[in-house]
Design a protein around this motif. Structure first.
Motif, PDB file in Angstrom:
ATOM      1  N   GLY A 123       0.769  -1.348  -0.027  1.00  0.00           N
ATOM      2  CA  GLY A 123       0.190   0.036   0.113  1.00  0.00           C
ATOM      3  C   GLY A 123       0.908   1.255  -0.097  1.00  0.00           C
ATOM      4  N   LEU A 124       1.933   1.225   0.609  1.00  0.00           N
ATOM      5  CA  LEU A 124       2.981   2.365   0.561  1.00  0.00           C
ATOM      6  C   LEU A 124       3.473   2.589  -0.819  1.00  0.00           C
ATOM      7  CD1 LEU A 124       5.070   2.086   3.985  1.00  0.00           C
ATOM      8  CD2 LEU A 124       3.152   3.681   3.496  1.00  0.00           C
ATOM      9  N   ILE A 125       3.732   1.581  -1.329  1.00  0.00           N
ATOM     10  CA  ILE A 125       4.629   1.782  -2.533  1.00  0.00           C
ATOM     11  C   ILE A 125       3.656   2.192  -3.792  1.00  0.00           C
ATOM     12  CG2 ILE A 125       5.659   0.380  -4.479  1.00  0.00           C
ATOM     13  CD1 ILE A 125       7.064  -1.283  -2.557  1.00  0.00           C
ATOM     14  N   ILE A 126       2.561   1.494  -3.766  1.00  0.00           N
ATOM     15  CA  ILE A 126       1.268   1.777  -4.605  1.00  0.00           C
ATOM     16  C   ILE A 126       0.732   3.359  -4.539  1.00  0.00           C
ATOM     17  CG2 ILE A 126      -1.035   1.281  -5.532  1.00  0.00           C
ATOM     18  CD1 ILE A 126      -0.555  -1.579  -4.817  1.00  0.00           C
ATOM     19  N   ASN A 127       0.459   3.546  -3.352  1.00  0.00           N
ATOM     20  CA  ASN A 127      -0.187   5.014  -3.195  1.00  0.00           C
ATOM     21  C   ASN A 127       0.857   5.615  -3.117  1.00  0.00           C
ATOM     22  OD1 ASN A 127      -3.018   4.535  -2.709  1.00  0.00           O
ATOM     23  ND2 ASN A 127      -2.319   3.020  -0.785  1.00  0.00           N
ATOM     24  N   GLY A 128       2.273   5.635  -2.587  1.00  0.00           N
ATOM     25  CA  GLY A 128       3.168   6.606  -2.718  1.00  0.00           C
ATOM     26  C   GLY A 128       3.419   6.936  -4.383  1.00  0.00           C
ATOM     27  N   GLY A 129       3.562   6.060  -5.226  1.00  0.00           N
ATOM     28  CA  GLY A 129       3.792   6.193  -6.593  1.00  0.00           C
ATOM     29  C   GLY A 129       2.584   6.999  -7.128  1.00  0.00           C
ATOM     30  N   ASN A 130       1.429   6.446  -6.615  1.00  0.00           N
ATOM     31  CA  ASN A 130       0.248   7.341  -7.440  1.00  0.00           C
ATOM     32  C   ASN A 130       0.521   8.763  -6.950  1.00  0.00           C
ATOM     33  OD1 ASN A 130      -0.823   5.117  -8.418  1.00  0.00           O
ATOM     34  ND2 ASN A 130      -2.151   4.846  -6.851  1.00  0.00           N
ATOM     35  N   ALA A 131       0.729   9.143  -5.533  1.00  0.00           N
ATOM     36  CA  ALA A 131       0.817  10.350  -5.005  1.00  0.00           C
ATOM     37  C   ALA A 131       1.930  11.233  -5.875  1.00  0.00           C
ATOM     38  CB  ALA A 131       1.278  10.450  -3.473  1.00  0.00           C
ATOM     39  N   LYS A 132       3.121  10.448  -6.077  1.00  0.00           N
ATOM     40  CA  LYS A 132       4.329  11.179  -7.024  1.00  0.00           C
ATOM     41  C   LYS A 132       3.865  11.411  -8.375  1.00  0.00           C
ATOM     42  CE  LYS A 132       8.955  11.010  -8.337  1.00  0.00           C
ATOM     43  NZ  LYS A 132      10.032  10.075  -8.329  1.00  0.00           N
ATOM     44  N   SER A 133       3.279  10.541  -8.966  1.00  0.00           N
ATOM     45  CA  SER A 133       2.653  10.928 -10.267  1.00  0.00           C
ATOM     46  C   SER A 133       1.625  11.784 -10.591  1.00  0.00           C
ATOM     47  CB  SER A 133       1.949   9.090 -10.942  1.00  0.00           C
ATOM     48  OG  SER A 133       2.983   8.485 -10.944  1.00  0.00           O
ATOM     49  N   ASP A 134       0.713  11.782  -9.781  1.00  0.00           N
ATOM     50  CA  ASP A 134      -0.198  12.840  -9.558  1.00  0.00           C
ATOM     51  C   ASP A 134       0.426  14.380  -9.433  1.00  0.00           C
ATOM     52  OD1 ASP A 134      -2.476  11.287  -9.679  1.00  0.00           O
ATOM     53  OD2 ASP A 134      -2.752  10.862  -7.970  1.00  0.00           O
ATOM     54  N   ALA A 135       1.352  14.482  -8.812  1.00  0.00           N
ATOM     55  CA  ALA A 135       1.964  15.534  -8.305  1.00  0.00           C
ATOM     56  C   ALA A 135       2.625  16.115  -9.644  1.00  0.00           C
ATOM     57  CB  ALA A 135       2.962  15.402  -7.205  1.00  0.00           C
ATOM     58  N   MET A 136       3.331  14.902 -10.350  1.00  0.00           N
ATOM     59  CA  MET A 136       4.166  15.179 -11.574  1.00  0.00           C
ATOM     60  C   MET A 136       3.064  15.776 -12.669  1.00  0.00           C
ATOM     61  SD  MET A 136       7.025  15.522 -12.825  1.00  0.00           S
ATOM     62  CE  MET A 136       7.248  16.145 -14.386  1.00  0.00           C
ATOM     63  N   GLU A 137       1.772  15.175 -12.692  1.00  0.00           N
ATOM     64  CA  GLU A 137       0.862  15.771 -13.646  1.00  0.00           C
ATOM     65  C   GLU A 137       0.158  17.137 -13.187  1.00  0.00           C
ATOM     66  OE1 GLU A 137      -2.228  12.808 -14.166  1.00  0.00           O
ATOM     67  OE2 GLU A 137      -1.087  10.933 -14.356  1.00  0.00           O
ATOM     68  N   ALA A 138       0.233  17.345 -12.113  1.00  0.00           N
ATOM     69  CA  ALA A 138      -0.029  18.840 -11.753  1.00  0.00           C
ATOM     70  C   ALA A 138       0.923  19.861 -12.122  1.00  0.00           C
ATOM     71  CB  ALA A 138      -0.114  19.017  -9.891  1.00  0.00           C
ATOM     72  N   ILE A 139       2.166  19.511 -11.981  1.00  0.00           N
ATOM     73  CA  ILE A 139       3.470  20.399 -12.644  1.00  0.00           C
ATOM     74  C   ILE A 139       3.025  20.518 -14.155  1.00  0.00           C
ATOM     75  CG2 ILE A 139       5.652  20.624 -13.040  1.00  0.00           C
ATOM     76  CD1 ILE A 139       6.188  19.145 -10.428  1.00  0.00           C
ATOM     77  N   GLN A 140       2.891  19.349 -14.825  1.00  0.00           N
ATOM     78  CA  GLN A 140       2.649  19.425 -16.326  1.00  0.00           C
ATOM     79  C   GLN A 140       1.420  20.138 -16.581  1.00  0.00           C
ATOM     80  OE1 GLN A 140       4.962  18.345 -18.504  1.00  0.00           O
ATOM     81  NE2 GLN A 140       6.305  17.737 -16.616  1.00  0.00           N
ATOM     82  N   ALA A 141       0.370  19.943 -16.030  1.00  0.00           N
ATOM     83  CA  ALA A 141      -0.920  20.972 -16.127  1.00  0.00           C
ATOM     84  C   ALA A 141      -0.738  22.401 -15.930  1.00  0.00           C
ATOM     85  CB  ALA A 141      -2.055  20.428 -15.296  1.00  0.00           C
ATOM     86  N   ALA A 142      -0.027  22.812 -15.128  1.00  0.00           N
ATOM     87  CA  ALA A 142       0.384  24.114 -14.435  1.00  0.00           C
ATOM     88  C   ALA A 142       1.275  24.522 -15.866  1.00  0.00           C
ATOM     89  CB  ALA A 142       1.175  24.241 -13.265  1.00  0.00           C
TER      90      ALA A 142
END
Length: 99
Positions: A2-21
């Motif tokens: 759960g840490l790996i999956i959710n941590g990875g998702n959190a990082k990916s979502d944050a990267m997508e936030a930067i790309q959107a901005a």
């Protein structure tokens, strides 16, 4: 896991936030930061569960997988924090008021 999956998702979502901005889509950037936060909450639930088990006397082996999962979570938290700052910089560059 759960840490790996959710941590990875959190990082990916944050990267997508930067790309959107970067493209000026600040509504999507904020949405992605919120999704990142939700994934981090789920990761923390996994971490808290493990900590509770150990605090209750259950022996927890320190394995490479456990170390990796903690590393993944810490990197995701750091990346999420940095993504918020980067989104704010893009907002300022676009003349958008930052909270």
């Amino acid at each position: 896991m759960g840490l790996i999956i959710n941590g990875g998702n959190a990082k990916s979502d944050a990267m997508e936030a930067i790309q959107a901005a970067k493209t000026g889509d600040f509504a999507l950037a904020e949405q992605k930061l919120e999704e990142s936060d939700k994934a981090l909450v789920e990761a923390h639930h996994s971490q808290t569960s493990m900590l509770t088990q150990e605090a209750s006397g259950e022996d927890m082996k320190v394995t490479l997988l456990l170390v990796h999962s903690q590393d993944h979570l810490m990197n995701a938290i750091t990346f999420r924090d940095m993504a918020s700052e980067v989104v704010d910089v893009y907002k300022k560059m676009a003349g958008v008021t930052v909270d």
